[in-house]
Design a protein around this motif. Sequence first.
Motif, mmCIF file in Angstrom:
data_model
loop_
_atom_site.group_PDB
_atom_site.id
_atom_site.type_symbol
_atom_site.label_atom_id
_atom_site.label_comp_id
_atom_site.label_asym_id
_atom_site.label_seq_id
_atom_site.Cartn_x
_atom_site.Cartn_y
_atom_site.Cartn_z
ATOM 1 N N ARG A 12 28.998 -46.519 74.921
ATOM 2 C CA ARG A 12 27.787 -47.263 75.065
ATOM 3 C C ARG A 12 26.389 -46.411 75.248
ATOM 4 N NH1 ARG A 12 24.618 -48.345 79.783
ATOM 5 N NH2 ARG A 12 26.372 -48.096 81.362
ATOM 6 N N LYS A 13 26.655 -45.287 75.826
ATOM 7 C CA LYS A 13 25.310 -44.457 75.906
ATOM 8 C C LYS A 13 25.087 -43.999 74.281
ATOM 9 C CE LYS A 13 23.325 -43.735 79.062
ATOM 10 N NZ LYS A 13 22.383 -44.487 79.780
ATOM 11 N N SER A 14 26.392 -43.472 73.791
ATOM 12 C CA SER A 14 26.001 -42.772 72.305
ATOM 13 C C SER A 14 25.287 -43.654 71.436
ATOM 14 C CB SER A 14 27.338 -42.281 71.860
ATOM 15 O OG SER A 14 28.253 -43.501 71.509
ATOM 16 N N GLU A 15 25.320 -45.127 71.702
ATOM 17 C CA GLU A 15 24.617 -45.885 70.915
ATOM 18 C C GLU A 15 23.033 -45.752 70.832
ATOM 19 O OE1 GLU A 15 25.917 -49.812 71.797
ATOM 20 O OE2 GLU A 15 27.947 -49.429 70.745
ATOM 21 N N THR A 16 22.694 -45.176 72.116
ATOM 22 C CA THR A 16 21.265 -45.184 72.354
ATOM 23 C C THR A 16 20.884 -43.625 72.406
ATOM 24 O OG1 THR A 16 21.713 -45.412 74.549
ATOM 25 C CG2 THR A 16 20.969 -47.550 73.444
ATOM 26 N N GLN A 17 21.635 -42.906 72.574
ATOM 27 C CA GLN A 17 21.370 -41.398 72.801
ATOM 28 C C GLN A 17 21.858 -40.551 71.637
ATOM 29 O OE1 GLN A 17 21.827 -39.808 76.875
ATOM 30 N NE2 GLN A 17 21.247 -41.504 77.826
ATOM 31 N N ALA A 18 20.769 -40.121 70.967
ATOM 32 C CA ALA A 18 21.441 -39.110 69.683
ATOM 33 C C ALA A 18 22.055 -37.863 70.317
ATOM 34 C CB ALA A 18 20.193 -38.930 68.899
ATOM 35 N N SER A 19 21.869 -37.385 71.466
ATOM 36 C CA SER A 19 22.282 -36.089 71.898
ATOM 37 C C SER A 19 23.635 -36.353 72.112
ATOM 38 C CB SER A 19 21.491 -35.565 73.223
ATOM 39 O OG SER A 19 21.657 -36.748 74.120
ATOM 40 N N LEU A 20 24.197 -37.328 72.226
ATOM 41 C CA LEU A 20 25.576 -37.520 72.594
ATOM 42 C C LEU A 20 26.486 -37.834 71.163
ATOM 43 C CD1 LEU A 20 25.573 -40.026 75.429
ATOM 44 C CD2 LEU A 20 26.112 -37.877 75.526
ATOM 45 N N SER A 21 25.970 -38.103 70.469
ATOM 46 C CA SER A 21 26.435 -38.243 68.874
ATOM 47 C C SER A 21 26.869 -36.645 68.356
ATOM 48 C CB SER A 21 25.804 -38.999 67.838
ATOM 49 O OG SER A 21 25.304 -40.290 68.693
ATOM 50 N N ILE A 22 27.484 -35.976 69.127
ATOM 51 C CA ILE A 22 27.646 -34.430 68.884
ATOM 52 C C ILE A 22 29.068 -34.416 68.150
ATOM 53 C CG2 ILE A 22 28.085 -32.120 69.523
ATOM 54 C CD1 ILE A 22 25.999 -32.707 71.743
ATOM 55 N N PRO A 23 29.170 -33.861 66.808
ATOM 56 C CA PRO A 23 30.629 -33.811 66.193
ATOM 57 C C PRO A 23 31.727 -33.405 67.095
ATOM 58 C CG PRO A 23 28.926 -33.076 64.755
ATOM 59 C CD PRO A 23 28.296 -33.220 66.141
ATOM 60 N N GLU A 24 32.926 -33.888 66.931
ATOM 61 C CA GLU A 24 34.059 -33.445 67.894
ATOM 62 C C GLU A 24 34.225 -31.839 67.706
ATOM 63 O OE1 GLU A 24 38.744 -34.341 68.484
ATOM 64 O OE2 GLU A 24 37.355 -35.783 67.488
ATOM 65 N N GLY A 25 34.370 -31.184 68.706
ATOM 66 C CA GLY A 25 34.722 -29.715 68.494
ATOM 67 C C GLY A 25 33.273 -28.853 68.528
ATOM 68 N N PHE A 26 32.221 -29.524 69.110
ATOM 69 C CA PHE A 26 30.900 -28.879 69.041
ATOM 70 C C PHE A 26 30.274 -29.176 70.256
ATOM 71 C CE2 PHE A 26 31.746 -28.723 64.427
ATOM 72 C CZ PHE A 26 30.984 -27.451 64.103
ATOM 73 N N GLU A 27 29.270 -28.382 70.547
ATOM 74 C CA GLU A 27 28.516 -28.651 71.795
ATOM 75 C C GLU A 27 26.878 -28.093 71.393
ATOM 76 O OE1 GLU A 27 29.389 -25.959 75.147
ATOM 77 O OE2 GLU A 27 30.380 -24.582 73.844
ATOM 78 N N GLU A 28 25.991 -28.362 72.236
ATOM 79 C CA GLU A 28 24.621 -27.733 72.114
ATOM 80 C C GLU A 28 24.374 -26.654 73.181
ATOM 81 O OE1 GLU A 28 22.310 -31.512 72.741
ATOM 82 O OE2 GLU A 28 21.717 -31.447 70.576
ATOM 83 N N LYS A 29 24.106 -25.574 72.619
ATOM 84 C CA LYS A 29 23.799 -24.440 73.593
ATOM 85 C C LYS A 29 22.460 -23.873 73.129
ATOM 86 C CE LYS A 29 26.281 -22.344 76.369
ATOM 87 N NZ LYS A 29 27.243 -23.010 77.321
ATOM 88 N N GLU A 30 21.787 -23.260 74.152
ATOM 89 C CA GLU A 30 20.711 -22.359 73.923
ATOM 90 C C GLU A 30 20.673 -21.163 73.147
ATOM 91 O OE1 GLU A 30 18.704 -22.289 77.803
ATOM 92 O OE2 GLU A 30 18.754 -24.604 78.203
#
Length: 608
Positions: A12-30
Motif C-alpha cells: 500500500r505505501k509503495s504505491e504512494t512513496q517512491a522511496s519504497l520502490s527500491i529494487p530487491e537487494g538494494f538499499e539507500e545509503k548516505e
Amino acid sequence: MILQALNDYYVRKSETQASLSIPEGFEEKEISFFVVIDKNGGFVKILDNRELDGKKLKGRLCLVPSLPVGIKRVGKKIVPNLLWDSCDYALGLSLLNENDQNGLNSNPNQEKLEGFWNEIEKFNEKQHDCRLTTLVKFLKSNPLDAIKQKYFDSDLWNALKSSEKNVIGFSFSDDEFTPLTKLLEKEISDYRKNKDCDQTNSSVCLVTGEKGEVARLHGSIPKWGGGMASLVSFQKKSGYDSYGKEQAKNAPVSTTVTTQYIKALDLLINKQEFSNCRIGKTTICFWSKKEDPNLEENFGLLFWGTKDNPDKNILELKQMLQSVKTGISFAEIDNKFFVLGLEPLSKGRAAVRIWSENSYAEIQKKIKSYFEDIAIDSEDNIFPLNMYLRTLVLESGTPPKRSTEDLPPNLAADLMRAILNGSAFPQRILNSAIIRIRAECSRNKDETRRDNLNNIDCCRTALLKAYLNRKKEKTEKEITMSLDSTNTNQAYRLGRLFAAFEMLQRKAIGKDINATIKDRYYGAASSTPCTVFPQLFKLHLHHLEKVDQPIKNIYDNLIQDIMSEISPDGLPANLSLEDQARFAIGYYHQKLAIAEDIKKRVENKTGA
C-alpha cells in the motif's frame, strides 16, 4: 498473519512513496565521497557528494547493494559490502595508522580491504567486466598512497580521513562519474537474488500463496535492536528442523516478501514518528489495512502522548475521545487496525510482545472501554484527557519512574495488550499502585501536596478502579467515577470513613497540624483496619469537640451515614490487595467529595 499484514502495508505505501520502490537487494545509503579512477586503474580525483543539512555536511542518498539477507556485521567478523563501504573497508583507512608518524605499525584494516576486493572478485567471476577488474587492480595498489599524493593536507583529505566510517563509492572518469553501483544495477540484482535464495528448492510462499524462491535467512530490522534483531529466525539443529528441512525452509517465505516486510518495519519504526511508540524496551507499531490518517497518526497520541509536547494534537484527541463516547465511528467500519509490539533480545532475535488485529468497530469499542474504565473525577475535571498510558504506568512505579525503561519488565506492554484485547489488567499493576499509595501516604511531608488531591493520586486511583472493574464478578458492584453512597462494600466504606476522619482532623487543628492520621495510620488502616480504627474513632470524638456546631453536625451526620453500612460483626482483621484497592478508591472519592462540598459552601457564602 503478522508477515501478511506487514507485506500488505508495504504494498500500500509503495504505491504512494517512491522511496519504497527500491529494487530487491538494494538499499539507500548516505555516500559522502566517490573515488574516481580511469580505465587503466589510475587515481583521478575525489568527488565530494555531501550537502549541507542544517549546520552539518551530510552524504547524499544513493542506491547501493545491501548485504545478503541474514548476513550481519557482528563484532570483528569481516563482512564487506559490494562496490561501496566505509573507508576502513573500501580504502583500508586506519586512524591508528594515520597517526603513526614513524610507520612502525602495520595497517590493522588491511584484512578489511582484502575482504572488500575479494567480494568484488567473486561478483566478477560471472560478469567478466573489465571495469571491475580495473577497480580491483586499483585497490591492490595501495589506494591511500595515490589519494595522499594528490590531496595531502587539503580540506578534502582531512574530511575523508576524519573517520574510518565515512562511506565512499567508486566511479570511472570515462562514465561521466556515474556511480559504478548504478551502472551495474541489473547485474548486481541478479547476483543478489542468486545469493539470497535457495535455487534448488522453490516453494509456495506461506504469505502470498505464490510459488517463488525461498529466502534461506530473513534479514534484520534496520537501526533497531542494534541493527541485528530479526523478526523471523530458525536455529539449525536445535529442534526446529523437520522432514529434513533446515532453517527457513521449514516455513517458506519468498525473498520478495522477506524484503518487503522488513522495509515495512523500517518505515514503521524508523521513518514515521507517528506510527510507533516506545514502552519500556518494547517498540509498538500500528497501522491500518486501508489508509486512514485519522487513527494511524493519532493512535499513539491516544495512549502514549508526546513526551516533549504533551498538548500536541490535543484537538484531534478530543475529537477521537468524543466520537468514542458517543458511539459515532471515527473510521471506516470495514477497515482493520493492527498493533505489533516487538522487543529486541540477545543473539539477534526479536520477541513479539503484542499482536492485535481488530476491525475498526472493535478497536473503537476497546478504546471506549479503556477510557470508561480509567475515568474518575478529579479536581481539575480534565482526567482522563491529559492522563496518557505513559503517565499512568510511570506514576504507579515504586518510586515514581522518570522513564519507562525503569519499569518492571513487560509491565507496560502487558497493560497495553490487556487494553487491546479487552481483558483484565495484569496483577502487577494492582501491587505496584497499592505499594506506591501507601509509601506516599506514610512519608509525604510536603504541606502543599498533602492538602491537594493531585493528578498523581488520580493516576493510581484510576488504575485501581480499572483493574477492579475489569476483574469483577457479575454479582459485584461496579466502581463509579465519583462517590457512590450506595456502595456497601466494607473496604470501600472504611476508606470513606478514614477520609472523613482525616478531613475532620484538619478542620479541628487547622494549618498548625504537623502530621495527619493519613501520614501515620494509612498503611495499617488499609491493611489491618481492626488494629487502627478503634483508636481513630476515639480521636474523631475529640476532634468533633474542637469545631463549630454547624461543622460538627455535618461531619457527625456523614460519619454516622458511612458507619450505618459497616458490618455489626466487627471490623475486618485483614484486607486483601483488592480490598485495599477499594479502600484507596473510597478514601479518594470521599476526600474529593468533601473538598467539592467545602468549595461550594465558600462560593455560596462569597456570592451571598
